[in-house]
Design a protein around this motif. Structure first.
Motif, PDB file in Angstrom:
ATOM      1  N   ASN A 219       0.810  -1.218   0.000  1.00  0.00           N
ATOM      2  CA  ASN A 219       0.000   0.000   0.000  1.00  0.00           C
ATOM      3  C   ASN A 219       0.843   1.267   0.000  1.00  0.00           C
ATOM      4  O   ASN A 219       0.405   2.309  -0.502  1.00  0.00           O
ATOM      5  CB  ASN A 219      -0.946  -0.002   1.199  1.00  0.00           C
ATOM      6  N   ASP A 220       2.056   1.205   0.562  1.00  0.00           N
ATOM      7  CA  ASP A 220       2.933   2.386   0.528  1.00  0.00           C
ATOM      8  C   ASP A 220       3.326   2.717  -0.914  1.00  0.00           C
ATOM      9  O   ASP A 220       3.415   3.895  -1.282  1.00  0.00           O
ATOM     10  CB  ASP A 220       4.191   2.141   1.366  1.00  0.00           C
ATOM     11  N   PHE A 221       3.573   1.696  -1.713  1.00  0.00           N
ATOM     12  CA  PHE A 221       3.893   1.933  -3.122  1.00  0.00           C
ATOM     13  C   PHE A 221       2.686   2.542  -3.844  1.00  0.00           C
ATOM     14  O   PHE A 221       2.837   3.422  -4.700  1.00  0.00           O
ATOM     15  CB  PHE A 221       4.328   0.642  -3.799  1.00  0.00           C
ATOM     16  N   LEU A 222       1.486   2.099  -3.485  1.00  0.00           N
ATOM     17  CA  LEU A 222       0.289   2.699  -4.072  1.00  0.00           C
ATOM     18  C   LEU A 222       0.224   4.195  -3.773  1.00  0.00           C
ATOM     19  O   LEU A 222      -0.139   5.001  -4.645  1.00  0.00           O
ATOM     20  CB  LEU A 222      -0.970   2.015  -3.538  1.00  0.00           C
ATOM     21  N   GLU A 223       0.570   4.572  -2.550  1.00  0.00           N
ATOM     22  CA  GLU A 223       0.548   5.986  -2.171  1.00  0.00           C
ATOM     23  C   GLU A 223       1.557   6.787  -2.989  1.00  0.00           C
ATOM     24  O   GLU A 223       1.278   7.921  -3.409  1.00  0.00           O
ATOM     25  CB  GLU A 223       0.837   6.145  -0.673  1.00  0.00           C
ATOM     26  N   VAL A 224       2.720   6.217  -3.216  1.00  0.00           N
ATOM     27  CA  VAL A 224       3.742   6.897  -4.022  1.00  0.00           C
ATOM     28  C   VAL A 224       3.249   7.067  -5.458  1.00  0.00           C
ATOM     29  O   VAL A 224       3.418   8.131  -6.069  1.00  0.00           O
ATOM     30  CB  VAL A 224       5.075   6.106  -3.991  1.00  0.00           C
ATOM     31  N   CYS A 225       2.621   6.016  -5.983  1.00  0.00           N
ATOM     32  CA  CYS A 225       2.066   6.099  -7.338  1.00  0.00           C
ATOM     33  C   CYS A 225       0.984   7.172  -7.424  1.00  0.00           C
ATOM     34  O   CYS A 225       0.940   7.968  -8.378  1.00  0.00           O
ATOM     35  CB  CYS A 225       1.484   4.751  -7.757  1.00  0.00           C
ATOM     36  N   ASP A 226       0.117   7.197  -6.424  1.00  0.00           N
ATOM     37  CA  ASP A 226      -1.045   8.083  -6.451  1.00  0.00           C
ATOM     38  C   ASP A 226      -0.657   9.538  -6.204  1.00  0.00           C
ATOM     39  O   ASP A 226      -1.171  10.456  -6.858  1.00  0.00           O
ATOM     40  CB  ASP A 226      -2.056   7.622  -5.401  1.00  0.00           C
ATOM     41  N   ASN A 227       0.245   9.764  -5.278  1.00  0.00           N
ATOM     42  CA  ASN A 227       0.557  11.130  -4.863  1.00  0.00           C
ATOM     43  C   ASN A 227       1.757  11.739  -5.583  1.00  0.00           C
ATOM     44  O   ASN A 227       1.886  12.972  -5.616  1.00  0.00           O
ATOM     45  CB  ASN A 227       0.811  11.179  -3.349  1.00  0.00           C
ATOM     46  N   ILE A 228       2.635  10.904  -6.136  1.00  0.00           N
ATOM     47  CA  ILE A 228       3.871  11.425  -6.737  1.00  0.00           C
ATOM     48  C   ILE A 228       4.000  11.047  -8.209  1.00  0.00           C
ATOM     49  O   ILE A 228       4.028  11.904  -9.087  1.00  0.00           O
ATOM     50  CB  ILE A 228       5.119  10.910  -5.970  1.00  0.00           C
ATOM     51  N   LEU A 229       4.040   9.754  -8.493  1.00  0.00           N
ATOM     52  CA  LEU A 229       4.429   9.295  -9.829  1.00  0.00           C
ATOM     53  C   LEU A 229       3.408   9.638 -10.908  1.00  0.00           C
ATOM     54  O   LEU A 229       3.775   9.951 -12.043  1.00  0.00           O
ATOM     55  CB  LEU A 229       4.678   7.785  -9.800  1.00  0.00           C
ATOM     56  N   LYS A 230       2.141   9.589 -10.585  1.00  0.00           N
ATOM     57  CA  LYS A 230       1.134   9.836 -11.625  1.00  0.00           C
ATOM     58  C   LYS A 230       1.167  11.283 -12.112  1.00  0.00           C
ATOM     59  O   LYS A 230       0.674  11.595 -13.206  1.00  0.00           O
ATOM     60  CB  LYS A 230      -0.258   9.468 -11.122  1.00  0.00           C
ATOM     61  N   ASN A 231       1.773  12.168 -11.322  1.00  0.00           N
ATOM     62  CA  ASN A 231       1.845  13.578 -11.689  1.00  0.00           C
ATOM     63  C   ASN A 231       3.179  13.961 -12.313  1.00  0.00           C
ATOM     64  O   ASN A 231       3.386  15.130 -12.655  1.00  0.00           O
ATOM     65  CB  ASN A 231       1.598  14.452 -10.449  1.00  0.00           C
ATOM     66  N   GLN A 232       4.089  12.988 -12.439  1.00  0.00           N
ATOM     67  CA  GLN A 232       5.409  13.286 -12.985  1.00  0.00           C
ATOM     68  C   GLN A 232       5.481  12.931 -14.465  1.00  0.00           C
ATOM     69  O   GLN A 232       4.731  12.083 -14.956  1.00  0.00           O
ATOM     70  CB  GLN A 232       6.490  12.513 -12.220  1.00  0.00           C
ATOM     71  N   LYS A 233       6.420  13.586 -15.144  1.00  0.00           N
ATOM     72  CA  LYS A 233       6.710  13.237 -16.528  1.00  0.00           C
ATOM     73  C   LYS A 233       7.575  11.975 -16.511  1.00  0.00           C
ATOM     74  O   LYS A 233       8.691  11.986 -16.001  1.00  0.00           O
ATOM     75  CB  LYS A 233       7.440  14.381 -17.213  1.00  0.00           C
ATOM     76  N   GLU A 273      -0.261 -11.079   5.592  1.00  0.00           N
ATOM     77  CA  GLU A 273      -0.696  -9.790   6.134  1.00  0.00           C
ATOM     78  C   GLU A 273      -0.736  -8.739   5.025  1.00  0.00           C
ATOM     79  O   GLU A 273      -1.690  -7.953   4.929  1.00  0.00           O
ATOM     80  CB  GLU A 273       0.244  -9.347   7.252  1.00  0.00           C
ATOM     81  N   LYS A 274       0.305  -8.712   4.174  1.00  0.00           N
ATOM     82  CA  LYS A 274       0.318  -7.764   3.057  1.00  0.00           C
ATOM     83  C   LYS A 274      -0.817  -8.060   2.077  1.00  0.00           C
ATOM     84  O   LYS A 274      -1.503  -7.147   1.609  1.00  0.00           O
ATOM     85  CB  LYS A 274       1.658  -7.832   2.318  1.00  0.00           C
ATOM     86  N   LEU A 275      -0.999  -9.326   1.775  1.00  0.00           N
ATOM     87  CA  LEU A 275      -2.061  -9.701   0.838  1.00  0.00           C
ATOM     88  C   LEU A 275      -3.434  -9.289   1.361  1.00  0.00           C
ATOM     89  O   LEU A 275      -4.273  -8.770   0.611  1.00  0.00           O
ATOM     90  CB  LEU A 275      -2.023 -11.205   0.588  1.00  0.00           C
ATOM     91  N   ASN A 276      -3.658  -9.527   2.636  1.00  0.00           N
ATOM     92  CA  ASN A 276      -4.979  -9.222   3.216  1.00  0.00           C
ATOM     93  C   ASN A 276      -5.269  -7.730   3.240  1.00  0.00           C
ATOM     94  O   ASN A 276      -6.416  -7.309   3.058  1.00  0.00           O
ATOM     95  CB  ASN A 276      -5.078  -9.795   4.629  1.00  0.00           C
ATOM     96  N   SER A 277      -4.236  -6.922   3.473  1.00  0.00           N
ATOM     97  CA  SER A 277      -4.454  -5.481   3.620  1.00  0.00           C
ATOM     98  C   SER A 277      -4.334  -4.716   2.298  1.00  0.00           C
ATOM     99  O   SER A 277      -4.699  -3.539   2.235  1.00  0.00           O
ATOM    100  CB  SER A 277      -3.456  -4.901   4.630  1.00  0.00           C
ATOM    101  N   PHE A 278      -3.832  -5.375   1.262  1.00  0.00           N
ATOM    102  CA  PHE A 278      -3.573  -4.665   0.000  1.00  0.00           C
ATOM    103  C   PHE A 278      -4.865  -4.129  -0.617  1.00  0.00           C
ATOM    104  O   PHE A 278      -5.845  -4.865  -0.795  1.00  0.00           O
ATOM    105  CB  PHE A 278      -2.867  -5.601  -0.984  1.00  0.00           C
ATOM    106  N   ASP A 279      -4.853  -2.846  -0.980  1.00  0.00           N
ATOM    107  CA  ASP A 279      -6.020  -2.172  -1.569  1.00  0.00           C
ATOM    108  C   ASP A 279      -6.002  -2.383  -3.090  1.00  0.00           C
ATOM    109  O   ASP A 279      -5.571  -1.500  -3.840  1.00  0.00           O
ATOM    110  CB  ASP A 279      -5.986  -0.692  -1.205  1.00  0.00           C
ATOM    111  N   TYR A 280      -6.466  -3.536  -3.531  1.00  0.00           N
ATOM    112  CA  TYR A 280      -6.370  -3.860  -4.959  1.00  0.00           C
ATOM    113  C   TYR A 280      -7.293  -3.007  -5.808  1.00  0.00           C
ATOM    114  O   TYR A 280      -7.026  -2.769  -7.000  1.00  0.00           O
ATOM    115  CB  TYR A 280      -6.637  -5.352  -5.189  1.00  0.00           C
TER     116      TYR A 280
END
Length: 304
Positions: A219-233, A273-280
């Motif tokens: 989920n931390d990687f999802l946050e990076v994708c959502d808040n940082i990477l999707k807005n970058q060139k 634990e990661k699988l159960n909590s992952f926001d797919y």
């Protein structure tokens, strides 16, 4: 609490109410039971001394160490405490030295008494062996634990040591994986995607073992994708790799075997634990976002 563990405790309650209380406390509050310190003074002043060299406690520990609810209460520090007293128990019973029941000899081992006539009673080699044994498990003699040594089942101790060691390995692997993940996230955040030749996401996709250990189903990687990477060139290669990481993550979460030829073996490497909590569902939305981002990049290049 499993039925066989419950029955065992009920029998202990009839035989020894004090042990029943201590075992129950250990099961429900292991950190409080074992404490935060690992030294003789702590053991002398707290109830943990009644668990060590206690044959019934070893039997109860066998129930606990494989019980899922109890395992969730453990951490690496507690596992290492259990490991320590299991090895000390084995050492104490295996190499028990009745000579160390002598308080004066123990004081000599602590450098508080002169050697006196002990050099007449024991050879230099014997004294050296006694001193080494005291350095290892002397605290157990200080607590007068020798009286129960004949009740200890060393085969059970070995079994518990093996189970405990496996659990410690799992915790260490998780901690190492978390550290590796934090380092990778930091790298992803500091990479210059316009000027660097080989940023992390240019050379790693969802089928890379390093990625599998760290940011797959994370989920931390999802946050990076959502808040940082999707807005970058981003170059197309990096966008493709981000999409691949997200798609593989969703595949593991939803048990979609199509994206991975060795699905089962790779799936086992991801913590439950990661699988159960992952926001797919968030990951699926991000996949669409990055696919649109790539199409937009293609259109921009076509216009130019």
């Amino acid at each position: 609490m499993p039925h066989d563990m419950y029955n065992f405790l009920k029998e202990i309650e009839k035989e020894n109410p004090k042990d029943y209380f201590l075992f129950s406390k250990f099961y429900f509050y292991p950190e409080e039971s074992l404490g935060t310190k690992d030294n003789q003074q702590y053991y002398e002043e707290n109830d943990v001394k009644y668990l060590i060299m206690n044959s019934n406690f070893l039997k109860f520990l066998e129930f606990c160490i494989e019980e899922d609810r109890f395992k969730k209460k453990l951490n690496l520090d507690l596992l290492n405490k259990i490991r320590s007293f299991l090895f000390d128990t084995k050492d104490f019973v295996t190499y028990y030295a009745p000579e160390l029941e002598d308080e004066s000899l123990r004081q000599w081992c602590r450098n508080k008494n002169p050697v006196g006539d002990y050099d007449q009673k024991y050879s230099i080699l014997e004294l050296w062996g006694i001193a080494c044994h005291y350095d290892s498990v002397g605290w157990m003699y200080e607590l007068n634990l020798g009286k129960t040594r004949n009740e200890i089942d060393l085969d059970l101790v070995d079994k518990l040591i093996t189970a405990n060691s496996k659990q410690i390995t799992v915790f260490e692997e998780i901690e190492n994986s978390l550290k590796e993940k934090r380092d990778i996230i930091k790298t992803i955040l500091k990479d210059d995607y316009e000027n660097d030749f080989y940023p992390f996401l240019a050379t790693n996709n969802g089928h890379n073992q390093k990625v599998l250990r760290t940011i797959i189903c994370d989920n931390d990687f999802l946050e990076v994708c959502d808040n940082i990477l999707k807005n970058q060139k981003l170059p197309d290669l990096i966008v493709d790799n981000i999409i691949d990481i997200l798609e593989v993550s969703v595949a593991f979460k939803t048990l979609d075997y199509s994206l991975c030829t060795d699905f089962n073996s790779q799936y086992e490497k991801i913590s439950k634990e990661k699988l159960n909590s992952f926001d797919y569902q968030k990951a699926q939305k991000l996949i669409l976002t990055f696919k649109i981002k790539k199409r937009r990049n293609t259109l921009i290049r076509a216009v130019k």
